[in-house]
Design a protein around this motif. Sequence first.
Motif, PDB file in Angstrom:
ATOM      1  N   ALA A  45       6.640   0.614   3.979  1.00  8.86           N
ATOM      2  CA  ALA A  45       6.157   1.615   3.415  1.00  8.86           C
ATOM      3  C   ALA A  45       4.667   1.743   3.336  1.00  8.86           C
ATOM      4  CB  ALA A  45       6.369   1.536   1.798  1.00  8.86           C
ATOM      5  N   ASN A  46       3.887   0.687   3.751  1.00  9.34           N
ATOM      6  CA  ASN A  46       2.471   0.934   3.983  1.00  9.34           C
ATOM      7  C   ASN A  46       2.427   1.078   5.529  1.00  9.34           C
ATOM      8  OD1 ASN A  46       0.793   0.297   1.630  1.00  9.34           O
ATOM      9  ND2 ASN A  46       2.337  -0.980   1.242  1.00  9.34           N
ATOM     10  N   ASN A  51       0.778   4.974  -1.071  1.00  6.72           N
ATOM     11  CA  ASN A  51       0.727   5.846  -2.194  1.00  6.72           C
ATOM     12  C   ASN A  51      -0.327   7.201  -1.832  1.00  6.72           C
ATOM     13  OD1 ASN A  51       0.833   7.381  -5.028  1.00  6.72           O
ATOM     14  ND2 ASN A  51      -1.206   6.080  -5.219  1.00  6.72           N
ATOM     15  N   ALA A  52       0.329   8.160  -1.602  1.00  7.51           N
ATOM     16  CA  ALA A  52      -0.349   9.417  -1.429  1.00  7.51           C
ATOM     17  C   ALA A  52      -1.209   9.898  -2.368  1.00  7.51           C
ATOM     18  CB  ALA A  52       0.490  10.488  -1.061  1.00  7.51           C
ATOM     19  N   LYS A 110      -7.748   6.247   2.810  1.00  5.13           N
ATOM     20  CA  LYS A 110      -8.315   5.196   1.625  1.00  5.13           C
ATOM     21  C   LYS A 110      -8.119   3.944   2.548  1.00  5.13           C
ATOM     22  CE  LYS A 110      -4.696   6.093  -0.983  1.00  5.13           C
ATOM     23  NZ  LYS A 110      -3.830   6.251  -2.118  1.00  5.13           N
ATOM     24  N   LEU A 111      -8.746   3.077   1.811  1.00  7.71           N
ATOM     25  CA  LEU A 111      -9.047   1.403   2.593  1.00  7.71           C
ATOM     26  C   LEU A 111      -7.653   0.884   2.213  1.00  7.71           C
ATOM     27  CD1 LEU A 111     -10.406  -0.562   4.055  1.00  7.71           C
ATOM     28  CD2 LEU A 111     -11.470  -1.386   1.634  1.00  7.71           C
TER      29      LEU A 111
END
Length: 412
Positions: free
Chosen positions: A69-70, A272-273, A266-267
């Motif tokens: 997912a990441n 998660n969008a 994002k870092l």
Amino acid sequence: MVPMPEQSPPSATHDVTNQPPPLAPYDASADAALLEGLRREGAGWAEDGVRLLGLRAGGTEAQEWGELANRHEPELRTHDRYGNRVDEVEFHPSWHHLMRTAVAEGLAGTPWAEDRPGAHVARTAGGLVWGHTEAGHGCPISMTYAAVPALRAQPDLAKVYEPLLTSREYEPGLRVPTEKRGLLAGMGMTEKQGGSDVRTNTTVATPTDEPGVYTLRGHKWFTSAPMCDVFLVLAQAPGGLSCFLVPRVLPDGTRNTFRIQRLKDKLGNRSNASSEPEFDRTVAWLVGPEGRGVKTIIEMVNCTRLDCVMSSATLMRKTLVEAGHHTRHRSAFGARLLDQPLMRNVLADLALESEAATTLTLRLAGAADRAVRGDEGERAFRRIATAVGKYWVTKRGPAFTAEALECLGGNG
């Protein structure tokens, strides 16, 4: 012709030694502080379910879901092939596996529909173990949980949407909310010029001829999980800053105007969008009185604060598990890392702080559970302690994680 030398079979250049085996499968619920807190705060009845979820969270399949997912991040699709505006976010199947499990296990809005002492504690304990998979999908799960008490400020809307927000059915895709078996909720407060100072919001809400129905025009700087079905949004109405319910799809099946300008780069938390939506004649329903937007949405914020503590405590526990696993199997300077005195001191400090964060999380969940059931003392404790706990545990999370990473040496 010169004869070719005889080819020998390929061989390894070295043997892999002194490396830990894979951590998974492991039991994410094997945590004395968690199980003791679960019983102490009135949800011992949920222990068997939490243990089963812990085995699943630490299993090879669920751990792979979190990784995938990441690795395969959400993608924004603003238009379809014909040029129609769609503003959809597409996710890897692993994201949906994680979400489906979390919703089915009652980690979203379900506790609000369960008239059983300890329901909110059980849900928090479930989050503490299922969060070992990955943190990003916890955002829409948390906001869905938190939206219910805020929505109750408008009973007519709560009557329609609460049964769907408390459902254990995960049904992704943008459709008419009332035609789905379960809904997800998001939140839109932050704007460029104000950040946490929401009083400076410039998004405007204009009343229509229909009572309680407004149209919004403006921009939000940070709105996570834009694929949710409904959002609680702050905007300036004639009577002041107010709270509104914004659906992605209107009752007649048409798309509400929710233009996603971009996804944040994002870092971390990349599964998660997080987005920047624009509203332009966007249909919204008033939640609570005009001018009481902060008071209305603060009910949602207080619930998400509890989940901030929970998520950070989960991160602490997961990194401690990783560090402990590594040091049990890695040797240096003639002994296992776990048996080196200074390493034992570091691990002991980490274990102590992790247990404290877990204990505090479940104490706060217990206060929330008892406050819902009318305990005024617990309501007062929850109001202050949850904010303090959120500040401290989330602040300690990065430093704790850095220390745990150092236990892995260069690999960390």
